[in-house]
Design a protein around this motif. Structure first.
Motif, PDB file in Angstrom:
ATOM      1  N   PHE A  12      32.136  -9.687  11.240  1.00  0.00           N
ATOM      2  CA  PHE A  12      32.338  -8.554  10.346  1.00  0.00           C
ATOM      3  C   PHE A  12      30.999  -8.063   9.810  1.00  0.00           C
ATOM      4  O   PHE A  12      29.981  -8.745   9.911  1.00  0.00           O
ATOM      5  CB  PHE A  12      33.270  -8.931   9.183  1.00  0.00           C
ATOM      6  N   THR A  13      31.020  -6.863   9.232  1.00  0.00           N
ATOM      7  CA  THR A  13      29.847  -6.294   8.600  1.00  0.00           C
ATOM      8  C   THR A  13      30.120  -6.197   7.107  1.00  0.00           C
ATOM      9  O   THR A  13      31.143  -5.645   6.697  1.00  0.00           O
ATOM     10  CB  THR A  13      29.525  -4.894   9.164  1.00  0.00           C
ATOM     11  N   SER A  14      29.229  -6.758   6.300  1.00  0.00           N
ATOM     12  CA  SER A  14      29.401  -6.720   4.850  1.00  0.00           C
ATOM     13  C   SER A  14      29.201  -5.292   4.338  1.00  0.00           C
ATOM     14  O   SER A  14      28.652  -4.429   5.029  1.00  0.00           O
ATOM     15  CB  SER A  14      28.430  -7.681   4.162  1.00  0.00           C
ATOM     16  N   SER A  15      29.655  -5.044   3.130  1.00  0.00           N
ATOM     17  CA  SER A  15      29.535  -3.713   2.524  1.00  0.00           C
ATOM     18  C   SER A  15      28.076  -3.348   2.282  1.00  0.00           C
ATOM     19  O   SER A  15      27.233  -4.221   2.059  1.00  0.00           O
ATOM     20  CB  SER A  15      30.275  -3.689   1.183  1.00  0.00           C
ATOM     21  N   ASP A  16      27.795  -2.054   2.316  1.00  0.00           N
ATOM     22  CA  ASP A  16      26.462  -1.567   1.973  1.00  0.00           C
ATOM     23  C   ASP A  16      26.191  -1.876   0.502  1.00  0.00           C
ATOM     24  O   ASP A  16      27.119  -1.979  -0.310  1.00  0.00           O
ATOM     25  CB  ASP A  16      26.351  -0.062   2.200  1.00  0.00           C
ATOM     26  N   TYR A  17      24.911  -2.026   0.165  1.00  0.00           N
ATOM     27  CA  TYR A  17      24.506  -2.328  -1.211  1.00  0.00           C
ATOM     28  C   TYR A  17      23.664  -1.187  -1.746  1.00  0.00           C
ATOM     29  O   TYR A  17      22.755  -0.709  -1.070  1.00  0.00           O
ATOM     30  CB  TYR A  17      23.699  -3.634  -1.245  1.00  0.00           C
ATOM     31  N   MET A  18      23.974  -0.735  -2.983  1.00  0.00           N
ATOM     32  CA  MET A  18      23.164   0.305  -3.605  1.00  0.00           C
ATOM     33  C   MET A  18      22.453  -0.270  -4.823  1.00  0.00           C
ATOM     34  O   MET A  18      23.099  -0.799  -5.733  1.00  0.00           O
ATOM     35  CB  MET A  18      24.009   1.496  -4.047  1.00  0.00           C
ATOM     36  N   GLN A  20      21.068  -0.130  -8.247  1.00  0.00           N
ATOM     37  CA  GLN A  20      21.464   0.722  -9.367  1.00  0.00           C
ATOM     38  C   GLN A  20      20.292   1.472  -9.996  1.00  0.00           C
ATOM     39  O   GLN A  20      20.482   2.566 -10.532  1.00  0.00           O
ATOM     40  CB  GLN A  20      22.178  -0.118 -10.431  1.00  0.00           C
ATOM     41  N   GLU A  21      19.097   0.905  -9.928  1.00  0.00           N
ATOM     42  CA  GLU A  21      17.936   1.566 -10.524  1.00  0.00           C
ATOM     43  C   GLU A  21      17.382   2.675  -9.633  1.00  0.00           C
ATOM     44  O   GLU A  21      17.104   3.772 -10.091  1.00  0.00           O
ATOM     45  CB  GLU A  21      16.840   0.550 -10.822  1.00  0.00           C
ATOM     46  N   THR A  22      17.200   2.359  -8.345  1.00  0.00           N
ATOM     47  CA  THR A  22      16.556   3.318  -7.437  1.00  0.00           C
ATOM     48  C   THR A  22      17.550   4.151  -6.641  1.00  0.00           C
ATOM     49  O   THR A  22      17.161   5.117  -5.997  1.00  0.00           O
ATOM     50  CB  THR A  22      15.651   2.577  -6.439  1.00  0.00           C
ATOM     51  N   LYS A  23      18.821   3.747  -6.663  1.00  0.00           N
ATOM     52  CA  LYS A  23      19.888   4.408  -5.878  1.00  0.00           C
ATOM     53  C   LYS A  23      19.664   4.275  -4.378  1.00  0.00           C
ATOM     54  O   LYS A  23      20.274   4.967  -3.583  1.00  0.00           O
ATOM     55  CB  LYS A  23      20.053   5.885  -6.259  1.00  0.00           C
ATOM     56  N   GLU A  24      18.753   3.385  -3.994  1.00  0.00           N
ATOM     57  CA  GLU A  24      18.486   3.124  -2.579  1.00  0.00           C
ATOM     58  C   GLU A  24      19.641   2.311  -1.993  1.00  0.00           C
ATOM     59  O   GLU A  24      20.112   1.349  -2.596  1.00  0.00           O
ATOM     60  CB  GLU A  24      17.178   2.359  -2.424  1.00  0.00           C
ATOM     61  N   ILE A  25      20.079   2.701  -0.803  1.00  0.00           N
ATOM     62  CA  ILE A  25      21.198   2.009  -0.152  1.00  0.00           C
ATOM     63  C   ILE A  25      20.670   1.121   0.971  1.00  0.00           C
ATOM     64  O   ILE A  25      19.881   1.561   1.807  1.00  0.00           O
ATOM     65  CB  ILE A  25      22.221   3.018   0.412  1.00  0.00           C
ATOM     66  N   THR A  26      21.106  -0.123   0.955  1.00  0.00           N
ATOM     67  CA  THR A  26      20.780  -1.078   2.014  1.00  0.00           C
ATOM     68  C   THR A  26      22.049  -1.312   2.825  1.00  0.00           C
ATOM     69  O   THR A  26      23.095  -1.633   2.262  1.00  0.00           O
ATOM     70  CB  THR A  26      20.291  -2.419   1.411  1.00  0.00           C
ATOM     71  N   LYS A  27      21.948  -1.125   4.135  1.00  0.00           N
ATOM     72  CA  LYS A  27      23.105  -1.296   5.022  1.00  0.00           C
ATOM     73  C   LYS A  27      23.602  -2.739   4.984  1.00  0.00           C
ATOM     74  O   LYS A  27      22.810  -3.680   4.892  1.00  0.00           O
ATOM     75  CB  LYS A  27      22.741  -0.932   6.463  1.00  0.00           C
ATOM     76  N   GLY A  28      24.924  -2.908   5.101  1.00  0.00           N
ATOM     77  CA  GLY A  28      25.522  -4.235   5.161  1.00  0.00           C
ATOM     78  C   GLY A  28      25.085  -4.963   6.418  1.00  0.00           C
ATOM     79  O   GLY A  28      24.759  -4.337   7.441  1.00  0.00           O
TER      80      GLY A  28
END
Length: 85
Positions: A12-18, A20-28
């Motif tokens: 499976f692929t984990s959820s993306d992470y955002m 909160q400070e920079t609003k940068e999204i890291t792919k799961g």
């Protein structure tokens, strides 16, 4: 090198992470869900479920192995205790 042997239950692929400070999204990340029989000192065993992060290029190696026993080369993060068997 360490190898973990167990039954592959799921990929499976984990959820993306955002952030909160920079609003940068890291792919799961893609993970293997592995059921491992861990030997106990009394001769028995217990089943332990591990979620192992794997690089995207290695997913194809395991995609046809659901419900089969596989060997996965692993590294260790954090603290684990090992004992001789």
């Amino acid at each position: 090198m360490l190898t973990l042997k167990g039954t592959l239950l799921n990929i499976f692929t984990s959820s993306d992470y955002m952030n909160q400070e920079t609003k940068e999204i890291t792919k799961g990340k893609t993970k293997l869900q592995l059921l491992v029989k861990v030997p106990l000192k009394n001769g028995g065993h217990k089943n332990t479920l591990y979620d192992l992060t794997v690089p995207p290029e290695k997913v194809a190696k395991y995609s046809n192995s659901i419900n089969k026993e596989i060997d996965v080369e692993v590294g260790i993060m954090g603290e684990y205790k090992f004992y001789g068997i």
